[in-house]
Design a protein around this motif. Structure first.
Motif, PDB file in Angstrom:
ATOM      1  N   ALA A 134      11.560  30.934  27.643  1.00  0.00           N
ATOM      2  CA  ALA A 134      13.019  30.776  27.641  1.00  0.00           C
ATOM      3  C   ALA A 134      13.424  29.508  26.897  1.00  0.00           C
ATOM      4  O   ALA A 134      14.443  29.483  26.192  1.00  0.00           O
ATOM      5  CB  ALA A 134      13.544  30.736  29.076  1.00  0.00           C
ATOM      6  N   GLU A 135      12.624  28.460  27.023  1.00  0.00           N
ATOM      7  CA  GLU A 135      12.905  27.216  26.307  1.00  0.00           C
ATOM      8  C   GLU A 135      12.723  27.404  24.799  1.00  0.00           C
ATOM      9  O   GLU A 135      13.522  26.903  23.999  1.00  0.00           O
ATOM     10  CB  GLU A 135      11.992  26.103  26.832  1.00  0.00           C
ATOM     11  N   ALA A 136      11.684  28.135  24.413  1.00  0.00           N
ATOM     12  CA  ALA A 136      11.490  28.441  22.993  1.00  0.00           C
ATOM     13  C   ALA A 136      12.675  29.238  22.453  1.00  0.00           C
ATOM     14  O   ALA A 136      13.156  28.993  21.339  1.00  0.00           O
ATOM     15  CB  ALA A 136      10.186  29.215  22.796  1.00  0.00           C
ATOM     16  N   ASP A 137      13.160  30.177  23.249  1.00  0.00           N
ATOM     17  CA  ASP A 137      14.328  30.969  22.856  1.00  0.00           C
ATOM     18  C   ASP A 137      15.553  30.074  22.685  1.00  0.00           C
ATOM     19  O   ASP A 137      16.360  30.272  21.767  1.00  0.00           O
ATOM     20  CB  ASP A 137      14.592  32.041  23.919  1.00  0.00           C
ATOM     21  N   ARG A 138      15.681  29.080  23.535  1.00  0.00           N
ATOM     22  CA  ARG A 138      16.849  28.193  23.481  1.00  0.00           C
ATOM     23  C   ARG A 138      16.852  27.321  22.229  1.00  0.00           C
ATOM     24  O   ARG A 138      17.890  27.122  21.595  1.00  0.00           O
ATOM     25  CB  ARG A 138      16.888  27.294  24.722  1.00  0.00           C
ATOM     26  N   ILE A 139      15.690  26.783  21.864  1.00  0.00           N
ATOM     27  CA  ILE A 139      15.668  25.808  20.771  1.00  0.00           C
ATOM     28  C   ILE A 139      15.541  26.454  19.391  1.00  0.00           C
ATOM     29  O   ILE A 139      15.714  25.778  18.379  1.00  0.00           O
ATOM     30  CB  ILE A 139      14.547  24.760  20.965  1.00  0.00           C
ATOM     31  N   LEU A 140      15.268  27.755  19.362  1.00  0.00           N
ATOM     32  CA  LEU A 140      15.172  28.460  18.081  1.00  0.00           C
ATOM     33  C   LEU A 140      16.519  29.090  17.756  1.00  0.00           C
ATOM     34  O   LEU A 140      17.142  29.728  18.602  1.00  0.00           O
ATOM     35  CB  LEU A 140      14.094  29.539  18.164  1.00  0.00           C
ATOM     36  N   ARG A 141      16.977  28.906  16.536  1.00  0.00           N
ATOM     37  CA  ARG A 141      18.269  29.473  16.148  1.00  0.00           C
ATOM     38  C   ARG A 141      18.181  30.998  16.067  1.00  0.00           C
ATOM     39  O   ARG A 141      17.095  31.557  15.866  1.00  0.00           O
ATOM     40  CB  ARG A 141      18.713  28.916  14.795  1.00  0.00           C
ATOM     41  N   PRO A 142      19.307  31.695  16.214  1.00  0.00           N
ATOM     42  CA  PRO A 142      19.302  33.147  16.018  1.00  0.00           C
ATOM     43  C   PRO A 142      18.747  33.503  14.637  1.00  0.00           C
ATOM     44  O   PRO A 142      19.052  32.841  13.644  1.00  0.00           O
ATOM     45  CB  PRO A 142      20.784  33.522  16.136  1.00  0.00           C
ATOM     46  N   GLU A 143      17.893  34.502  14.600  1.00  0.00           N
ATOM     47  CA  GLU A 143      17.185  34.971  13.410  1.00  0.00           C
ATOM     48  C   GLU A 143      16.073  34.016  12.974  1.00  0.00           C
ATOM     49  O   GLU A 143      15.484  34.179  11.910  1.00  0.00           O
ATOM     50  CB  GLU A 143      18.153  35.258  12.253  1.00  0.00           C
ATOM     51  N   GLY A 144      15.777  33.029  13.808  1.00  0.00           N
ATOM     52  CA  GLY A 144      14.633  32.163  13.550  1.00  0.00           C
ATOM     53  C   GLY A 144      13.336  32.874  13.896  1.00  0.00           C
ATOM     54  O   GLY A 144      13.327  33.907  14.574  1.00  0.00           O
ATOM     55  N   LYS A 145      12.218  32.310  13.447  1.00  0.00           N
ATOM     56  CA  LYS A 145      10.909  32.948  13.620  1.00  0.00           C
ATOM     57  C   LYS A 145      10.017  32.138  14.566  1.00  0.00           C
ATOM     58  O   LYS A 145      10.103  30.913  14.638  1.00  0.00           O
ATOM     59  CB  LYS A 145      10.194  33.073  12.279  1.00  0.00           C
ATOM     60  N   LEU A 146       9.155  32.855  15.252  1.00  0.00           N
ATOM     61  CA  LEU A 146       8.136  32.260  16.115  1.00  0.00           C
ATOM     62  C   LEU A 146       6.778  32.798  15.690  1.00  0.00           C
ATOM     63  O   LEU A 146       6.586  34.014  15.613  1.00  0.00           O
ATOM     64  CB  LEU A 146       8.403  32.618  17.581  1.00  0.00           C
ATOM     65  N   ILE A 147       5.856  31.886  15.392  1.00  0.00           N
ATOM     66  CA  ILE A 147       4.472  32.264  15.095  1.00  0.00           C
ATOM     67  C   ILE A 147       3.620  31.819  16.271  1.00  0.00           C
ATOM     68  O   ILE A 147       3.630  30.644  16.641  1.00  0.00           O
ATOM     69  CB  ILE A 147       3.957  31.592  13.811  1.00  0.00           C
ATOM     70  N   VAL A 148       2.885  32.758  16.857  1.00  0.00           N
ATOM     71  CA  VAL A 148       2.034  32.450  18.005  1.00  0.00           C
ATOM     72  C   VAL A 148       0.593  32.808  17.673  1.00  0.00           C
ATOM     73  O   VAL A 148       0.303  33.931  17.255  1.00  0.00           O
ATOM     74  CB  VAL A 148       2.463  33.233  19.265  1.00  0.00           C
TER      75      VAL A 148
END
Length: 201
Positions: A134-148
């Motif tokens: 949820a914190e990652a979702d908060r700090i990433l802008r809409p349409e931003g990317k997450l690499i895991v």
């Protein structure tokens, strides 16, 4: 990129090798990953990426591998990890200590890309993984990317959570119990507010 002069062969690095060798191997690893996978293989338009966060930076090798791109990288060193922030500073990079069981002060910016290398599997041993996602979702802008990059069990948990928040899973790959996931946050937001107590405790 040269190893900091004060790292000596008598010191043991984060990955168990002599510190200078550890530092060099880390940089070579991330140069290879960025060149062979991240720049072309996972569907990220790097021209739209400005602010990047490496959620588990170690030596800052990932940020250093991006140095030819027009991006700004915040390197995060977990407070319970080896203290490598001085090495990151020595490389001329930005960095900060953080406990991922707590919220991250993002003022004055949000991020276009989050890079999470085995941070979720380590963090879930100490705190609620739902709160960290949820914190990652908060700090990433809409349409931003997450690499895991993580073990397949953790990747499966992360993927399920991201899907529950209507993220778009762009790519998944696994081999020998390790895997890679690339996801994009969408414009969707929940209609009802739900307080995650562990995230504010």
């Amino acid at each position: 990129m040269e190893c900091p002069y004060w790292l000596t062969s008598s010191q043991v690095g984060v990955y168990g090798r002599a510190a200078p060798e550890d530092f060099t191997a880390d940089y070579e690893h991330w140069k290879r990953v960025v060149a062979q996978s991240y720049l072309n293989g996972i569907g990220i338009s790097w021209s739209s990426v400005r602010n990047v966060m490496d959620m588990r930076a170690v030596y800052g090798g990932f940020a250093a591998a991006l140095r030819d791109l027009n991006v700004w990288v915040m390197n995060v060193v977990s407070i319970d990890s080896p203290d490598t922030l001085p090495i990151i500073y020595e490389r001329g990079l930005f960095g900060i200590y953080h406990n991922w069981c707590e919220s991250f002060n993002t003022y004055p910016r949000s991020y276009d890309l989050l890079h999470a290398d085995h941070i979720f599997s380590k963090t879930k041993k100490k705190c609620n993984l739902v709160a960290v996602i949820a914190e990652a979702d908060r700090i990433l802008r809409p349409e931003g990317k997450l690499i895991v990059r993580d073990d397949v069990e953790t990747l499966g948990q992360v993927e399920n959570m991201l899907r529950s928040m209507h993220w778009e899973i762009r790519m998944t790959y696994s081999k020998e119990k390790e895997g890679l996931l690339c996801a994009q946050k969408t414009m969707w937001r929940p209609k009802e507010m739900e307080i995650i107590k562990s995230a504010i405790a």
